[in-house]
Design a protein around this motif. Sequence first.
Motif, mmCIF file in Angstrom:
data_model
loop_
_atom_site.group_PDB
_atom_site.id
_atom_site.type_symbol
_atom_site.label_atom_id
_atom_site.label_comp_id
_atom_site.label_asym_id
_atom_site.label_seq_id
_atom_site.Cartn_x
_atom_site.Cartn_y
_atom_site.Cartn_z
ATOM 1 N N THR A 53 0.845 -1.209 0.000
ATOM 2 C CA THR A 53 0.000 0.000 0.000
ATOM 3 C C THR A 53 0.873 1.250 0.000
ATOM 4 N N ALA B 248 -10.158 -0.321 10.085
ATOM 5 C CA ALA B 248 -8.756 -0.723 10.302
ATOM 6 C C ALA B 248 -8.595 -1.483 11.618
ATOM 7 N N SER C 215 -12.167 1.044 3.499
ATOM 8 C CA SER C 215 -10.722 1.164 3.309
ATOM 9 C C SER C 215 -10.048 1.364 4.654
ATOM 10 N N ALA C 216 -9.129 0.462 4.979
ATOM 11 C CA ALA C 216 -8.405 0.555 6.252
ATOM 12 C C ALA C 216 -7.519 1.803 6.301
ATOM 13 N N GLU C 217 -7.195 2.360 5.126
ATOM 14 C CA GLU C 217 -6.357 3.560 5.069
ATOM 15 C C GLU C 217 -7.104 4.796 5.561
ATOM 16 N N TYR D 237 -8.932 -14.106 1.877
ATOM 17 C CA TYR D 237 -8.726 -13.267 3.063
ATOM 18 C C TYR D 237 -8.361 -14.105 4.283
ATOM 19 N N ASN E 192 -12.320 -2.442 -2.775
ATOM 20 C CA ASN E 192 -12.744 -1.823 -1.509
ATOM 21 C C ASN E 192 -14.190 -1.324 -1.513
ATOM 22 N N TYR F 6 -0.851 -12.108 8.100
ATOM 23 C CA TYR F 6 -0.849 -11.008 9.086
ATOM 24 C C TYR F 6 -0.368 -11.518 10.443
ATOM 25 N N ASN G 296 -4.378 -4.694 1.064
ATOM 26 C CA ASN G 296 -3.931 -4.396 2.426
ATOM 27 C C ASN G 296 -2.419 -4.187 2.348
ATOM 28 N N LEU H 84 -10.612 -5.099 11.232
ATOM 29 C CA LEU H 84 -10.372 -5.884 10.020
ATOM 30 C C LEU H 84 -10.300 -7.391 10.289
ATOM 31 N N GLN I 29 -13.310 -8.343 7.421
ATOM 32 C CA GLN I 29 -13.001 -8.167 6.000
ATOM 33 C C GLN I 29 -13.370 -9.417 5.190
#
Length: 557
Positions: free
Chosen positions: A4, A267, A259-261, A506, A239, A513, A127, A270, A227
């Motif tokens: 990202t 965020a 959007s996690a951003e 995911y 997204n 993650y 992500n 998630l 998510q």
Amino acid sequence: MNVTLAVKQYISKMIENSGPGMKVLLMDKETTSIVSVVYTQSEILQKEVYLFERIDSQNRDNMKHLKAICFLRPTKVPQSLYRHCSQPLLYFSNVISKSEIKALAEADEQEVVAEVQEFYGDFIAVNPHLFSLNLNGVARGRSWEPTLLPRTTQGLTSVLLALKKCPMIRYQLSSDMAKRLGESVKQIITKEYELFDFRKTEVPPLLLIMDRSDDAITPLLNQWTYQAMVHELLGLNNNRIDLSRVPGISKELKEVVLSAENDEFYANNLYLNFGEIGTNIKNLMEDFQKKKPKEQQKLESISDMKAFVDNYPQFKKMSGTVSKHVTVVGELSRLVSERHLMEVSEVEQELACQNDHSSASQNVRRLLQNPRVSELDAVRLVMLYALRYERHSSSILPGLMEELNRKGVSERHRRMVTSMVEYGGKRVRGSDLINPQDAVAITKQFFKGLKGVENVYTQHAPLLQETLDQLIKGRLKDSQFPYLGPSSLRDRPQDIIVFVIGGATYEEALAVYNLNRTMPGVRIVLGGTTIHNTKSCVKLAGCPLGGGQFLIHTGNC
């Protein structure tokens, strides 16, 4: 390694290079998606970009008063660009060949193009540790669709260039497609050796190429983290979620962006499970209610008005966040209840992780006879049974197929069960996906919110998790994942890029993650030709073998 951040930095650099003044950002269909997942329109507006246009737009006005920034895939540039833009800056999302540069120069008769550069953002940064190429139908049987091998190679080499990695390559031996992609990537690295001449690290990075057919079970399972659940039940597309079919939905919520951003609640939630999300939504609502009356009090002085104006944007943003997530979680909850998904998921997990054929047979048959279990869930359960007990001496698969028939499932959809076994069955798998001896190890998954209480809905761990664990410990067999070329790693890998031909999930992104959090010194990025949910995976298995489309709408990333 953050995909990202890599794309965001490229876009920021393009805008900075153009200097001060009003700008227009011109993109093609694919780069529009690439930009939209990492930047909101309001964020780019703050950088003096006042107009966003598709390069293929037919009705473009003269834009010679604006600085034109063009972010495009390495394709032919429309002639209209040279007529309507003054000194456009051309940025290509991948390597462009000398012949393409020559064609570009010949087309630019008035010599208006001010600059041409390569900025390697030829992928969707979903992500920070997950990317997609948004490519479906990459296979024709067990071979590459001819046009999509070069496109996949471009996308993957673009990720390597963006992350500044020149990796050693390992590929899944049982997949000819994995070997061909590895060779194709290696060819580009050799040809463009100057671009890949990065500072050497003590341990070289590693590119691991896998094939979706090695684990067809993971994309077929219902998901219970935020998510993954949204993609499974509603479909995430760059997204965006299409909520237009939700009963009684308001006009402004027919399509929402997650959007996690740019969404703190998303965020933070998630990777949390559905139960925890429900609690956090309640807390978000209560927090919102506490702030709401303050904004509605009488404005009796200049300072009151000033405080209201200062707080209003934040209040409005919070209001939008609350209504969006309450709507999404409410719809997830409705679908879980309507489709009996907790009961369905429990049997799915039993099929994926346990080794009790008698119990599994009874439970699958019972659910198939339940009129409230949807056609998709019924087909999914029979697929999981067929993959799990493919060669069991007491298999009841013919009986389950007859139950699907009685339920009204069309012959074409029933044939998809056979297609799934042909796609991801024992004959084609290179790894031991189902190993009864490891059943206890596989089921050691715990609900984050329940200490020590095993959760029946999250027992499954994807094969990718075990493969990466073996890789990091230096135990991944060369006989299953050979190196491309004579060299091999002697030390534990530190930077790992995993790419799944046919699409990642995911659930696998969650595994990556967690590995990134718990394995000090190891950085992993996961990518795939697409991001799957059950609908798209069923379609994937059906396409090469049956022709015709699966009649359920897919929501691919």
